[in-house]
Write a protein that holds these residues in place. Structure first.
Motif, PDB file in Angstrom:
ATOM      1  N   ASP A 139      79.330  79.871  22.875  1.00  0.00           N
ATOM      2  CA  ASP A 139      80.049  79.003  21.544  1.00  0.00           C
ATOM      3  C   ASP A 139      78.941  77.961  21.526  1.00  0.00           C
ATOM      4  O   ASP A 139      78.190  77.311  22.330  1.00  0.00           O
ATOM      5  N   THR A 140      78.237  77.691  20.199  1.00  0.00           N
ATOM      6  CA  THR A 140      77.440  77.041  20.110  1.00  0.00           C
ATOM      7  C   THR A 140      77.364  76.341  18.382  1.00  0.00           C
ATOM      8  O   THR A 140      78.475  76.724  17.838  1.00  0.00           O
ATOM      9  N   MET A 148      79.513  81.547  17.153  1.00  0.00           N
ATOM     10  CA  MET A 148      79.454  82.558  18.401  1.00  0.00           C
ATOM     11  C   MET A 148      78.117  83.227  18.422  1.00  0.00           C
ATOM     12  O   MET A 148      77.750  83.680  17.356  1.00  0.00           O
ATOM     13  N   GLU A 149      77.465  83.324  19.592  1.00  0.00           N
ATOM     14  CA  GLU A 149      76.371  84.361  19.687  1.00  0.00           C
ATOM     15  C   GLU A 149      76.380  84.738  21.137  1.00  0.00           C
ATOM     16  O   GLU A 149      77.488  84.607  21.960  1.00  0.00           O
ATOM     17  N   THR A 165      78.398  79.304  29.559  1.00  0.00           N
ATOM     18  CA  THR A 165      78.492  77.864  29.360  1.00  0.00           C
ATOM     19  C   THR A 165      76.803  77.398  29.337  1.00  0.00           C
ATOM     20  O   THR A 165      76.900  76.296  28.562  1.00  0.00           O
ATOM     21  N   CYS A 166      76.044  78.187  29.500  1.00  0.00           N
ATOM     22  CA  CYS A 166      74.673  77.667  29.308  1.00  0.00           C
ATOM     23  C   CYS A 166      73.629  78.757  29.191  1.00  0.00           C
ATOM     24  O   CYS A 166      73.576  79.748  30.203  1.00  0.00           O
ATOM     25  N   GLN A 173      73.311  74.217  26.205  1.00  0.00           N
ATOM     26  CA  GLN A 173      74.514  74.095  26.805  1.00  0.00           C
ATOM     27  C   GLN A 173      75.359  74.507  25.728  1.00  0.00           C
ATOM     28  O   GLN A 173      75.361  74.261  24.545  1.00  0.00           O
ATOM     29  N   GLY A 174      76.660  75.045  26.015  1.00  0.00           N
ATOM     30  CA  GLY A 174      77.496  75.429  25.188  1.00  0.00           C
ATOM     31  C   GLY A 174      78.441  74.204  24.722  1.00  0.00           C
ATOM     32  O   GLY A 174      78.693  73.176  25.240  1.00  0.00           O
ATOM     33  N   VAL A 175      79.234  74.270  23.727  1.00  0.00           N
ATOM     34  CA  VAL A 175      79.935  73.410  23.096  1.00  0.00           C
ATOM     35  C   VAL A 175      81.349  72.923  23.854  1.00  0.00           C
ATOM     36  O   VAL A 175      81.575  71.951  24.138  1.00  0.00           O
TER      37      VAL A 175
END
Length: 229
Positions: A139-140, A148-149, A165-166, A173-175
């Motif tokens: 999630d970004t 999402m990617e 997560t990263c 880093q993810g959200v």
């Protein structure tokens, strides 16, 4: 605190021989000295501009080599410590974001080491460092909107049971697991290669723990060294 141990896939050894990390878990007390993070960040920026630690260039080069080893392009997506360092050398400083984020960014700059800070309460299962198969979700934010990617197959990522997560080891880093001083369950990961002395890794961890203890008196802090088998 309950049992907690991030895991590292054995496949990482062939990409980054000698990799070791310091895992620091915190049950945070209330924020009492919020100005400490920004203060340490300013001091670390000045230190980085003056050249930083003796191993800085060698450690950043080692991370660039590791990124190339799993297919990343460090000029475009450098490790987190190199990205911070480049910004400081270009702009002279970094803006304050959040007391805890400022503190771990300061440690990253002062010791030329990638440092991640995560909201452990947002994790599903334990953190683990693995090679992605390409199907995982990350999630970004793109153009200001949630998105999402997926990572590339073979990319080194941190993940939990829900997703990445990263990305690119410690690049983005993810959200979902982003950390702030308002969070009570915190996890920090300080990632080192042999170009950085092991003693310096321990010193960086001690400095982060001391900063948290000053900023949030009464916090419970535990630290563990993780090495490859």
């Amino acid at each position: 605190m309950s049992a907690f141990l991030p895991s590292i896939s054995p496949e990482i050894a062939s990409i980054a021989p000698g990799f070791r990390a310091l895992s620091i878990r915190v049950e945070a007390a209330m924020l009492a000295v919020p100005e400490l993070g920004a203060q340490q960040l300013r001091e670390a920026c000045r230190f980085a501009q003056a050249g930083g630690p003796a191993w800085a260039d060698a450690h950043m080069q080692a991370w660039a080599d590791v990124f190339r080893a799993f297919g990343a392009k460090p000029q475009r997506t450098p490790c987190s410590a190199e990205a911070l360092r480049k910004r400081v050398l270009r702009d002279g400083s970094l803006p304050a974001i959040d007391p805890v984020v400022d503190l771990y960014n300061a440690i990253s700059l002062r010791y030329a080491i990638p440092v991640g800070g995560e909201n452990l309460a947002a994790y599903i299962g334990q953190p683990r460092l693995v090679l992605a198969d390409g199907s995982e979700l990350f999630d970004t934010v793109k153009e200001g909107l949630p998105a999402m990617e997926s990572p590339e197959r073979g990319e080194v990522v941190w993940r939990d049971d829900q997703g990445v997560t990263c990305r690119r080891w410690n690049w983005r880093q993810g959200v979902r697991t982003r950390l702030s001083a308002a969070d009570r369950q915190m996890w920090f990961i300080l990632e080192s290669l042999p170009a950085m002395p092991l003693e310096a890794l321990q010193q960086a961890g001690d400095a982060l723990a001391q900063g948290i203890a000053q900023m949030m008196p009464g916090s419970a802090i535990e630290s563990s060294l993780i090495t490859l088998p």
